[in-house]
Write an enzyme that holds these catalytic residues in place. Structure first.
Site, mmCIF file in Angstrom:
data_model
loop_
_atom_site.group_PDB
_atom_site.id
_atom_site.type_symbol
_atom_site.label_atom_id
_atom_site.label_comp_id
_atom_site.label_asym_id
_atom_site.label_seq_id
_atom_site.Cartn_x
_atom_site.Cartn_y
_atom_site.Cartn_z
ATOM 1 N N SER A 148 0.853 -1.204 0.000
ATOM 2 C CA SER A 148 0.000 0.000 0.000
ATOM 3 C C SER A 148 0.879 1.241 0.000
ATOM 4 C CB SER A 148 -0.845 -0.038 1.283
ATOM 5 O OG SER A 148 -1.415 1.226 1.566
ATOM 6 N N TYR A 161 -3.481 -0.195 9.917
ATOM 7 C CA TYR A 161 -3.287 -0.558 8.504
ATOM 8 C C TYR A 161 -1.857 -0.217 8.071
ATOM 9 C CZ TYR A 161 -4.534 -0.689 3.466
ATOM 10 O OH TYR A 161 -4.616 -0.967 2.122
#
Ligand code: NAP
Ligand code: GCO
Length: 267
Positions: A148, A161
């Protein structure tokens, strides 16, 4: 076979894409299917697997779908054995299943934190563990971890996250370090901001019909001046799944329209 076809071929390979019933996972699996690979995907419940099977069928592909929670090691081990029985040993594993919780860190429960880290970081370890012995034996394998922007950058509300995806980048490097000698390549794909259900809340139109402020923020942060699409990840997935990347190991390929290179739109 011509040179390009040979370099980028995944024909006949068995590709397992976790969480592959929609979004990024579905499109990466479709890229492999279109290129002649045999596809296995799993998702967390029957409903999602059936939704996935219907999507692959509509695209013209007969694939295998399994109900499997990637955090549950015995089920993952069983699924890996079943895939081997149904299609053959896994040549390409894509650790795609993931979740995000957008909660200010000081308000986040430790249960929510653990859930995100469990699915986004511990599960790729569990699933990779299930395919590594066979890859080592065959001295061949590709493991692709979906990282990510948050493998590199922080932002408000996504502490768990970011910690998990940053950890996934290091797990990628470690798998490459530990298993490179078996001709196993482990790389990451770091998608930028991609229009999928996961990011739908960040793109919702305002009551007056104008863009969500986060939507405008992403456009201003992306040199390409658009959100990515799941299709943007197809080419990079083919590259990292094929012979063309046989000496690329421990790398995260950011597919972000230039976000990481850019300071942001000047006023
Ligand atoms: P997503 O909503 O994150 O979906 C991923 C899939 O994984 C869903 O089908 C999801 O099921 C499934 N899943 C969740 N927990 C699971 C579990 N324990 N076991 C098995 N499957 C599970 O969709 P996406 O946006 O396509 O994201 C795919 C991956 O790319 C994720 O790892 C995400 O973090 C990453 N990513 C996304 C973006 C983006 O902008 N969209 C950018 C960078 C990275 P449910 O529907 O039940 O959750
Ligand atoms: C968020 C987003 C991101 C993206 C993606 C960026 O809330 O900031 O959901 O985390 O999904 O992972 O690469």
């Amino acid at each position: 076979m011509d040179f390009l076809k040979d370099q980028f071929s995944v024909k006949g390979k068995v590709a397992w894409v976790t969480g592959g019933s929609y979004g990024i996972g579905l499109n990466i699996a479709l890229a492999y299917a279109k290129a002649g690979a045999k596809i296995a995907f799993n998702d967390i419940n029957r409903e999602l697997v059936d939704k996935g099977l219907a999507a692959y069928k509509e695209a013209g592909f007969d694939v295998k779908g399994y109900v499997c929670d990637v955090t549950d090691e015995p089920t993952v081990q069983k699924t890996a054995k079943q895939i081997e029985k149904d299609l053959g040993p896994v040549d390409i594993l894509v650790n795609n299943a993931g979740i995000i919780k957008r909660i200010p860190m000081h308000e986040m429960s430790v249960d929510d934190w653990r859930l995100v880290v469990d699915i986004d970081l511990t599960a790729p370890f569990i699933v990779a563990k299930a395919v590594l012995p066979s890859m080592m034996e065959r001295r061949s394998g590709k493991i692709i971890n979906i990282c990510s922007m948050m493998s590199e950058l922080g932002r408000e509300t996504v502490a768990a996250y970011a910690a998990a995806k940053g950890g996934l980048k290091m797990l990628t490097r470690n798998i490459a370090s530990e298993y490179g000698k078996y001709n196993i390549q482990c790389n990451g794909i770091g998608p930028g901001y991609i229009a999928t259900p996961q990011t739908a809340p960040l793109r919702e139109k305002q009551a007056d019909g104008s863009r969500h402020p986060f939507d405008s923020f992403i456009i201003a942060k992306t040199p390409a001046e658009r959100w990515g699409t799941p299709e943007d990840l197809m080419g990079p997935a083919i590259f990292l799944g094929s012979k063309a990347s046989d000496f690329v190991n421990g790398h995260v390929l950011y597919v972000d329209g230039g976000i990481l290179a850019y300071i942001g739109k000047q006023p």
